[in-house]
Design an enzyme around this catalytic site. Sequence first.
Site, mmCIF file in Angstrom:
data_model
loop_
_atom_site.group_PDB
_atom_site.id
_atom_site.type_symbol
_atom_site.label_atom_id
_atom_site.label_comp_id
_atom_site.label_asym_id
_atom_site.label_seq_id
_atom_site.Cartn_x
_atom_site.Cartn_y
_atom_site.Cartn_z
ATOM 1 C CG ASN A 74 -1.976 1.063 1.187
ATOM 2 O OD1 ASN A 74 -1.843 2.051 0.472
ATOM 3 N ND2 ASN A 74 -3.040 0.887 1.959
ATOM 4 C CG HIS A 118 -3.789 -2.775 10.100
ATOM 5 N ND1 HIS A 118 -2.854 -1.797 9.863
ATOM 6 C CD2 HIS A 118 -4.132 -3.260 8.879
ATOM 7 C CE1 HIS A 118 -2.632 -1.695 8.561
ATOM 8 N NE2 HIS A 118 -3.400 -2.568 7.938
#
Length: 340
Positions: free
Chosen positions: A203, A242
Site C-alpha cells: 500500500n 489495524h
Amino acid sequence: MFYIVLFLVLPCREIVKHQLAIASSFIVLLEQLRQLMKTHSFVRENIENIRSQCHLISESKTNDNTNLVEITCPDFSHYLYFLFAPTLIYRDKYPRNAVIHWDYVLQMFGQVIAAIFYVYYVVVRFCIPTFANLNQNQITLSIFTSVLFNSIMPGSLFLLLGFYGFLHCWLNAFAEMLRFADRMFYKDWWNSTSFAAYYRTWNIVVHDWLYAYIYKEVFALIGETNRVIPAIAVVLLSATFHEYVMIFSLGFFYPVMFVLFAIVGMCFFFFLPRNKGVLYNILVWAFLLIGVGLQSCFYFMEAYARKSCPANDTFWDKLVPRSIVCRVSLPSAKLLHLDL
C-alpha cells in the site's frame, strides 16, 4: 493534538452508541482514519510556512517596518481537492491529466461493486457453513487444523478482493474523476521475497504517509543514527490502528491481527533473510496465506462464540475471548447469522 483526539473518539462513540453493523462500522472507521491522516498531513505540510511567516511579522513589528507581512494560507480549493484526491500527502499542486475518461470510472466502480458481492458470497458460501455448526466442546488439534485450512482460501480471497477492490479500482476511479495523474497506489508486492519488501509495496499510499510523518520524524528525533527504532515505530503504529479498526468494527477485543502484524510480522521483517529468488517469494506467500487464514479462523470463531455464549457485565468479558473461555455447544446454523 486536539483534532487527533476528536477523530479517534467521536466516530467510535457513535459506532458503540448506535451499534452499527460490521460493514457500516468498517466504512466509518476507515473514513475516520483517512480524514485523520489527511488532516495531519495538511497541518504538518503548512505549519512551517505559517511559523516562518509569523516570525517575519514579529521581526517587522520589532523593527517598526511599515510593510507588514500578511499570513497566507493555502486556498480552500486546494484543501478540498486534497480531501478527495487518492493521496495522503498534501501538496499545493499535483500532476493532472487533461481529460476524464468516464467509461473507465464506471468500469472501476462496477468492479468495486462486484468485489463487494463476491466477498459476501465467500462469507455465505464458505465461512458461515464452516463456523456456524462448529462445536466449541469438541475442538481438537486435528479439527482446528482442518478449520484453519478451510479458512485459508476465504481469507486469501478477502485479501485479494480488498486489494483489488480498494487499492486498484476505488482509488483509480477517484484519480480518474479528479484527473489525478500519480497512479502508483501499489507496487508488485506479489513478487516480494521478504516481508520488508511486502510492507513497502503493498500500500504505497499509506506507506508514503508513514514514511514521511513517522519514520523520518522518529529517525530525526533519535539523532539519525539508528534505522531499527523508526522501523519498529512504523510497524507498531500500523499494527495498532489495524487492530483498532478490527476491535470497533467487529465489536470485541481479540488482538489476532496485532499479534500477527506487530509480533510475528516484525520477526519476519527483521530476521528473515532478504534474498532474491523464487523460493523466498514462495515462503512469503505461504506465511501470508497462513496469516490471513488464522485471522479468518479466529475472528469467525469468536464472532459465533459471542452470539452463542451468555454475556456477563464484567469488564473482563470485553477483553477475554469467549471462544476460549466459553465451552458450550453452538445452536443450529439457522439460529445464527453474521450481521453484515
